[in-house]
Design an enzyme around this catalytic site. Structure first.
Site, PDB file in Angstrom:
ATOM      1  N   GLU A 119      23.427 -16.732  -0.164  1.00  0.00           N
ATOM      2  CA  GLU A 119      24.196 -17.846  -0.735  1.00  0.00           C
ATOM      3  C   GLU A 119      23.955 -19.153   0.012  1.00  0.00           C
ATOM      4  O   GLU A 119      23.742 -20.196  -0.608  1.00  0.00           O
ATOM      5  CB  GLU A 119      25.698 -17.525  -0.709  1.00  0.00           C
ATOM      6  CG  GLU A 119      26.523 -18.740  -1.144  1.00  0.00           C
ATOM      7  CD  GLU A 119      27.994 -18.480  -1.358  1.00  0.00           C
ATOM      8  OE1 GLU A 119      28.514 -17.485  -0.832  1.00  0.00           O
ATOM      9  OE2 GLU A 119      28.613 -19.291  -2.066  1.00  0.00           O
TER      10      GLU A 119
ATOM     11  N   ASP B 227      25.864 -12.289   0.352  1.00  0.00           N
ATOM     12  CA  ASP B 227      26.888 -13.314   0.549  1.00  0.00           C
ATOM     13  C   ASP B 227      27.523 -13.059   1.920  1.00  0.00           C
ATOM     14  O   ASP B 227      28.188 -12.041   2.115  1.00  0.00           O
ATOM     15  CB  ASP B 227      27.955 -13.240  -0.550  1.00  0.00           C
ATOM     16  CG  ASP B 227      28.894 -14.428  -0.496  1.00  0.00           C
ATOM     17  OD1 ASP B 227      28.914 -15.123   0.542  1.00  0.00           O
ATOM     18  OD2 ASP B 227      29.620 -14.659  -1.477  1.00  0.00           O
TER      19      ASP B 227
ATOM     20  N   ILE C 251      29.995 -14.456   3.556  1.00  0.00           N
ATOM     21  CA  ILE C 251      31.465 -14.351   3.464  1.00  0.00           C
ATOM     22  C   ILE C 251      31.837 -14.577   1.996  1.00  0.00           C
ATOM     23  O   ILE C 251      31.760 -15.701   1.498  1.00  0.00           O
ATOM     24  CB  ILE C 251      32.206 -15.379   4.355  1.00  0.00           C
ATOM     25  CG1 ILE C 251      31.753 -15.263   5.820  1.00  0.00           C
ATOM     26  CG2 ILE C 251      33.721 -15.161   4.247  1.00  0.00           C
ATOM     27  CD1 ILE C 251      32.422 -16.251   6.787  1.00  0.00           C
ATOM     28  N   ASP C 252      32.193 -13.511   1.316  1.00  0.00           N
ATOM     29  CA  ASP C 252      32.652 -13.661  -0.067  1.00  0.00           C
ATOM     30  C   ASP C 252      34.176 -13.723  -0.021  1.00  0.00           C
ATOM     31  O   ASP C 252      34.822 -12.795   0.486  1.00  0.00           O
ATOM     32  CB  ASP C 252      32.174 -12.497  -0.933  1.00  0.00           C
ATOM     33  CG  ASP C 252      32.504 -12.756  -2.389  1.00  0.00           C
ATOM     34  OD1 ASP C 252      32.318 -13.900  -2.846  1.00  0.00           O
ATOM     35  OD2 ASP C 252      32.971 -11.826  -3.075  1.00  0.00           O
TER      36      ASP C 252
ATOM     37  N   THR D 249      35.490 -17.145   0.677  1.00  0.00           N
ATOM     38  CA  THR D 249      35.561 -18.155   1.747  1.00  0.00           C
ATOM     39  C   THR D 249      36.903 -18.890   1.752  1.00  0.00           C
ATOM     40  O   THR D 249      37.437 -19.198   2.817  1.00  0.00           O
ATOM     41  CB  THR D 249      34.386 -19.155   1.616  1.00  0.00           C
ATOM     42  OG1 THR D 249      33.174 -18.415   1.606  1.00  0.00           O
ATOM     43  CG2 THR D 249      34.340 -20.129   2.778  1.00  0.00           C
TER      44      THR D 249
ATOM     45  N   ASP E 170      27.374 -12.756  -5.133  1.00  0.00           N
ATOM     46  CA  ASP E 170      28.769 -12.321  -5.194  1.00  0.00           C
ATOM     47  C   ASP E 170      28.879 -10.910  -5.775  1.00  0.00           C
ATOM     48  O   ASP E 170      29.829 -10.193  -5.465  1.00  0.00           O
ATOM     49  CB  ASP E 170      29.595 -13.270  -6.077  1.00  0.00           C
ATOM     50  CG  ASP E 170      29.680 -14.690  -5.522  1.00  0.00           C
ATOM     51  OD1 ASP E 170      29.957 -14.832  -4.328  1.00  0.00           O
ATOM     52  OD2 ASP E 170      29.453 -15.649  -6.292  1.00  0.00           O
TER      53      ASP E 170
HETATM   54  C1  LIP Z   1      33.680 -16.823  -4.532  1.00  0.00           C
HETATM   55  C2  LIP Z   1      33.693 -15.689  -5.535  1.00  0.00           C
HETATM   56  C3  LIP Z   1      34.987 -15.753  -6.294  1.00  0.00           C
HETATM   57  C4  LIP Z   1      34.937 -16.984  -7.152  1.00  0.00           C
HETATM   58  C5  LIP Z   1      34.808 -18.182  -6.261  1.00  0.00           C
HETATM   59  C6  LIP Z   1      33.632 -18.083  -5.328  1.00  0.00           C
HETATM   60  P1  LIP Z   1      32.494 -17.432  -2.184  1.00  0.00           P
HETATM   61  O1  LIP Z   1      32.559 -16.738  -3.654  1.00  0.00           O
HETATM   62  O2  LIP Z   1      33.520 -14.449  -5.025  1.00  0.00           O
HETATM   63  O3  LIP Z   1      35.135 -14.619  -7.123  1.00  0.00           O
HETATM   64  O4  LIP Z   1      36.058 -17.062  -7.975  1.00  0.00           O
HETATM   65  O5  LIP Z   1      34.676 -19.346  -7.031  1.00  0.00           O
HETATM   66  O6  LIP Z   1      32.379 -18.204  -5.962  1.00  0.00           O
HETATM   67  O7  LIP Z   1      32.278 -18.871  -2.459  1.00  0.00           O
HETATM   68  O8  LIP Z   1      33.793 -17.192  -1.518  1.00  0.00           O
HETATM   69  O9  LIP Z   1      31.354 -16.821  -1.523  1.00  0.00           O
END
Ligand code: LIP
Length: 301
Positions: A80, A98, A100-101, A103, A240
């Site tokens: 990412e 990713d 940190i999914d 964030t 993601d």
């Molecule tokens: C997040 C996603 C989440 C989505 C957010 C964002 P990040 O990823 O996993 O489901 O709703 O907009 O994309 O930015 O925390 O890696």
């Protein structure tokens, strides 16, 4: 043993070794994530104030990409934080990551964030490792071998006792707001959320309730575990969903297009609808069709 799933020949790729390596990396990433002290108002914004990146996202991705490049120099890396639109995903064996999914959760110390480590071949996810270090929960799967929580507990959690899916009015579902807060996609989401929640007399589906975990990977793992029945999102990316995709499908779940009609979701499609496993797949297609019938408009990504 040779493993051939659909048109993906994976026996020469060392998937077990990759799985073990990704688990080791996930624990290392977890230590960085739980040792971090992100500032709520100091996080950097990408597109807007709801789309965040921190120094920790970058540091974790650096650790992951460096470790993988040393061990697997012939496989590609797609992460990412270093994504470059000029270099889109290819059919080559690729780590899709990713760091940190979730964030936004991470920045607010809301304990629902994870590292998401996937490996795909011909754009088909074949290994997935997702680790939430805040509750020390590890989800993992290799294509064709089942999905597990904390390595030994097979998913879905209820196993043989899992009840069949029986429609949206008996379902706990997960949806996400995303970071795009105006325009057609925003309208589609809000109007669809309203219909999903509304009583049947008023044309709604009257789902039992809706959750937003703030992490696509953890939503997919919750569907794999069977603790939510359905998850719908538009706007997230391949990093993601790649790892969670294998975990969900190995747990008997399905993932289809977030727009009505297409039973084959694409990894890079940015629109996903995932349903948990159901004994003999009873009600699985029905609940997808029921959900599709309540989408107001179309997701356009
Ligand atoms: C997040 C996603 C989440 C989505 C957010 C964002 P990040 O990823 O996993 O489901 O709703 O907009 O994309 O930015 O925390 O890696």
């Amino acid at each position: 043993m040779a493993t051939k799933s659909n048109d993906v020949e994976t026996s020469a790729l060392g998937l077990d070794d990759i799985h073990e390596t990704l688990i080791e990396i996930a624990y290392k990433a977890g230590d960085i994530i739980t040792g971090a002290l992100p500032a709520t108002n100091g996080a950097g914004s990408k597109k807007n104030s709801a789309d965040l990146v921190t120094e920790y996202d970058r540091a974790v991705e650096k650790m992951i990409s460096t470790t993988l490049a040393e061990k697997y120099p012939h496989y590609k890396f797609h992460g990412e934080e270093t994504y470059d639109p000029a270099h889109p995903l290819t059919d080559d064996p690729t780590f899709i990551v990713d760091p940190i999914d979730g964030t936004v959760n991470f920045v607010h110390s809301f304990p629902c964030a994870c590292v998401s480590l996937g490996f795909a071949v011909k754009r088909i996810p074949v290994v997935g490792v997702v680790f939430n270090p805040f509750n020390q929960t590890l989800y993992s799967a290799v294509r064709g071998r089942g999905a597990f929580m904390n390595r030994t507990t097979r998913l879905p959690l209820k196993g043989e006792s899992l009840e069949p899916l029986s429609g949206l009015s008996n379902a706990l579902i997960s949806v996400e707001w995303g970071s795009e807060r105006c325009g057609k996609n925003w309208d589609t989401k809000l109007r669809t959320f309203a219909r999903l929640g509304q009583t049947k007399d008023n044309g709604g589906a009257m789902v039992r309730s809706m959750r937003s975990m703030g992490s696509a990977a953890l939503n997919l793992c919750a569907a794999a575990a069977g603790t939510i029945d359905l998850y719908w999102e538009g706007g997230c990316w391949e990093w993601d969903v790649c790892a969670g995709w294998v975990i969900l499908t190995e747990a008997g779940g399905i993932i289809v297009d977030g727009n009505p009609g297409n039973w084959q979701a694409s990894l890079e499609g940015r629109r996903y609808l995932a349903a948990r496993a159901s004994p003999q797949a009873i009600g699985q297609k029905d609940i997808v069709e029921e959900f599709w019938s309540h989408i107001e408009g179309r997701l356009e990504y």
